[in-house]
Design a protein around this motif. Structure first.
Motif, PDB file in Angstrom:
ATOM      1  N   UNK A   1      26.963  13.053 131.055  1.00  0.00           N
ATOM      2  CA  UNK A   1      28.076  13.693 130.354  1.00  0.00           C
ATOM      3  C   UNK A   1      28.251  13.092 128.958  1.00  0.00           C
ATOM      4  N   UNK A   2      28.201  11.754 128.896  1.00  0.00           N
ATOM      5  CA  UNK A   2      28.393  11.077 127.617  1.00  0.00           C
ATOM      6  C   UNK A   2      27.211  11.338 126.694  1.00  0.00           C
ATOM      7  N   UNK A   3      25.991  11.349 127.249  1.00  0.00           N
ATOM      8  CA  UNK A   3      24.821  11.656 126.429  1.00  0.00           C
ATOM      9  C   UNK A   3      24.955  13.030 125.783  1.00  0.00           C
ATOM     10  N   UNK A   4      25.439  13.995 126.533  1.00  0.00           N
ATOM     11  CA  UNK A   4      25.631  15.339 125.986  1.00  0.00           C
ATOM     12  C   UNK A   4      26.674  15.327 124.876  1.00  0.00           C
ATOM     13  N   UNK A   5      27.718  14.515 125.053  1.00  0.00           N
ATOM     14  CA  UNK A   5      28.741  14.420 124.019  1.00  0.00           C
ATOM     15  C   UNK A   5      28.264  13.733 122.756  1.00  0.00           C
ATOM     16  N   UNK A   6      27.156  12.971 122.866  1.00  0.00           N
ATOM     17  CA  UNK A   6      26.627  12.232 121.724  1.00  0.00           C
ATOM     18  C   UNK A   6      25.449  12.937 121.052  1.00  0.00           C
ATOM     19  N   UNK A   7      25.073  14.108 121.548  1.00  0.00           N
ATOM     20  CA  UNK A   7      23.872  14.786 121.067  1.00  0.00           C
ATOM     21  C   UNK A   7      23.852  14.930 119.549  1.00  0.00           C
ATOM     22  N   UNK A   8      24.977  15.290 118.957  1.00  0.00           N
ATOM     23  CA  UNK A   8      25.030  15.569 117.523  1.00  0.00           C
ATOM     24  C   UNK A   8      25.492  14.366 116.698  1.00  0.00           C
ATOM     25  N   UNK A   9      25.439  13.174 117.327  1.00  0.00           N
ATOM     26  CA  UNK A   9      25.821  11.922 116.657  1.00  0.00           C
ATOM     27  C   UNK A   9      27.235  11.991 116.073  1.00  0.00           C
ATOM     28  N   UNK A  10      28.227  12.229 116.897  1.00  0.00           N
ATOM     29  CA  UNK A  10      29.594  12.386 116.392  1.00  0.00           C
ATOM     30  C   UNK A  10      30.164  11.071 115.881  1.00  0.00           C
ATOM     31  N   UNK A  11      31.077  11.178 114.946  1.00  0.00           N
ATOM     32  CA  UNK A  11      31.783   9.991 114.468  1.00  0.00           C
ATOM     33  C   UNK A  11      32.835   9.527 115.472  1.00  0.00           C
ATOM     34  N   UNK A  12      33.386  10.495 116.213  1.00  0.00           N
ATOM     35  CA  UNK A  12      34.449  10.205 117.178  1.00  0.00           C
ATOM     36  C   UNK A  12      34.053  10.767 118.536  1.00  0.00           C
ATOM     37  N   UNK A  13      34.197   9.952 119.584  1.00  0.00           N
ATOM     38  CA  UNK A  13      33.929  10.397 120.947  1.00  0.00           C
ATOM     39  C   UNK A  13      35.213  10.326 121.751  1.00  0.00           C
ATOM     40  N   UNK A  14      35.625  11.460 122.306  1.00  0.00           N
ATOM     41  CA  UNK A  14      36.813  11.523 123.159  1.00  0.00           C
ATOM     42  C   UNK A  14      36.367  11.458 124.619  1.00  0.00           C
ATOM     43  N   UNK A  15      36.900  10.497 125.357  1.00  0.00           N
ATOM     44  CA  UNK A  15      36.572  10.320 126.771  1.00  0.00           C
ATOM     45  C   UNK A  15      37.851  10.480 127.592  1.00  0.00           C
TER      46      UNK A  15
END
Length: 260
Positions: free
Chosen positions: A148-162
C-alpha cells in the motif's frame, strides 16, 4: 516555510437528519520533512481532514495549501505532491505485486519502461523484491501494508498521508512499518502525516503531535512536551501493566498472586 498549512478548514456533511459538522475549523502547520502524528478519538474528524487535504473531499469552509498548492484552486498540484494510504488499503487481490506497482506507475503517466523500473526500485526499498510475482491475496498483513505504501510512493510525493497504517498488524509487522516510516523521513526527506489510535506509536514515531476532538485542534506539541504538560495521561498505554492472578484453592506458595 510550511509544507501543509490550514486555516479554519472545515467540512459539514448534509444528512436527512440535518447538517453534521465533522470538521469545525482545523488550524495547523506542518514543516517539511516532519512526521506529524494526528490523534483523536473516533469521530474526531481525522479521516475527514485527511480526505480534504488529499482532494478526495471538498472543504465547506476555510482554506489550505499543500506543497505550495492551494487546495481549492490547484487540486491537481496537490495530487501530484501527495500520496495517500487509506486505512482499508486498495490493492487488487487477483494480481501480482509487480502488476499492481506497474499499473500504479502507468496511472501516474510513466512509460512502461519507467513503470517497470520504478516498481523494481520500490520493491527493493520496501522489502518486496522477493514477492514481486506473488499475488497480493497471498501477502501477509504487514506485506500488504508495505505494498500500500509503495503504491503511495510511486510518484515520489513530497507528502505521504497514512491513515491508521498499523491497524490489525502483529507487533513484528508494526515495528517493521515504524522503521519504514522513519526511513522515509530520514533518507528521502518525505513529510509524513500520520493518523493513529496507538499512543505508543505516536510517541515512537512523531516529531510533533496534533490532537483533535469534535472537529477542532485541542492541543499540539512534541510528545515529550505534551507528557510533561499533562503528566502521565498522554503515555498511559506505555506503562508496564501488572495482572494479579490468585488461585481459589487452599492458600499455598503455588496460589500466591503472580505479576504478569
Amino acid at each position: 516555510m510550511a509544507i501543509i498549512s490550514t486555516a479554519g478548514l472545515a467540512h459539514t456533511f448534509r444528512t436527512k437528519r440535518g447538517p453534521v459538522e465533522a470538521v469545525r475549523g482545523i488550524d495547523l502547520t506542518v514543516r517539511p520533512g516532519e512526521i506529524l502524528g494526528f490523534l483523536g478519538p473516533n469521530g474526531a474528524g481525522k479521516t475527514t481532514t485527511l480526505r480534504m487535504l488529499t482532494t478526495l473531499l471538498p472543504p465547506t469552509g476555510g482554506a489550505a495549501t499543500v506543497a505550495g498548492c492551494d487546495l481549492a484552486t490547484d487540486p491537481g498540484g496537490v495530487r501530484r505532491a501527495t500520496g495517500y494510504v487509506a486505512q482499508s488499503g486498495g490493492v487488487d487481490p487477483q494480481v501480482t505485486v509487480r502488476e499492481e506497482l506497474v499499473t500504479q506507475g502507468r496511472l501516474y503517466r510513466l512509460t512502461k519502461t519507467q513503470a517497470v523500473e520504478r516498481a523494481q526500485e520500490l520493491a527493493r526499498d520496501l522489502d518486496l523484491a522477493e514477492l514481486l510475482d506473488r499475488r497480493t491475496a497471498a501477502l501477509s498483513g504487514g506485506q500488504r501494508r508495505r505494498l500500500d505504501i509503495a503504491m503511495g510512493l510511486t510518484h515520489r510525493p513530497q507528502v505521504l498521508f497514512l491513515d491508521e497504517p498499523t491497524t490489525g498488524l502483529d507487533p513484528g509487522s508494526r515495528a517493521d512499518l515504524w522503521d519504514l516510516v522513519r526511513r522515509l523521513r530520514d533518507e528521502y526527506g518525505t513529510t509524513v502525516f500520520l493518523t493513529t489510535h496507538y499512543l505508543d506509536e505516536a510517541d515512537a514515531l512523531a516529531d510533533r503531535l496534533v490532537i483533535v476532538d469534535k472537529g477542532v485542534v485541542v492541543t499540539e506539541g512534541t510528545p515529550g512536551a505534551l507528557k510533561l504538560e499533562y503528566g502521565g495521561s498522554i503515555d498511559a498505554t506505555l506503562q508496564d501493566t501488572f495482572l494479579a492472578i490468585t488461585g481459589r484453592g487452599p492458600a499455598s506458595a503455588d496460589s500466591a498472586p503472580v505479576a504478569v
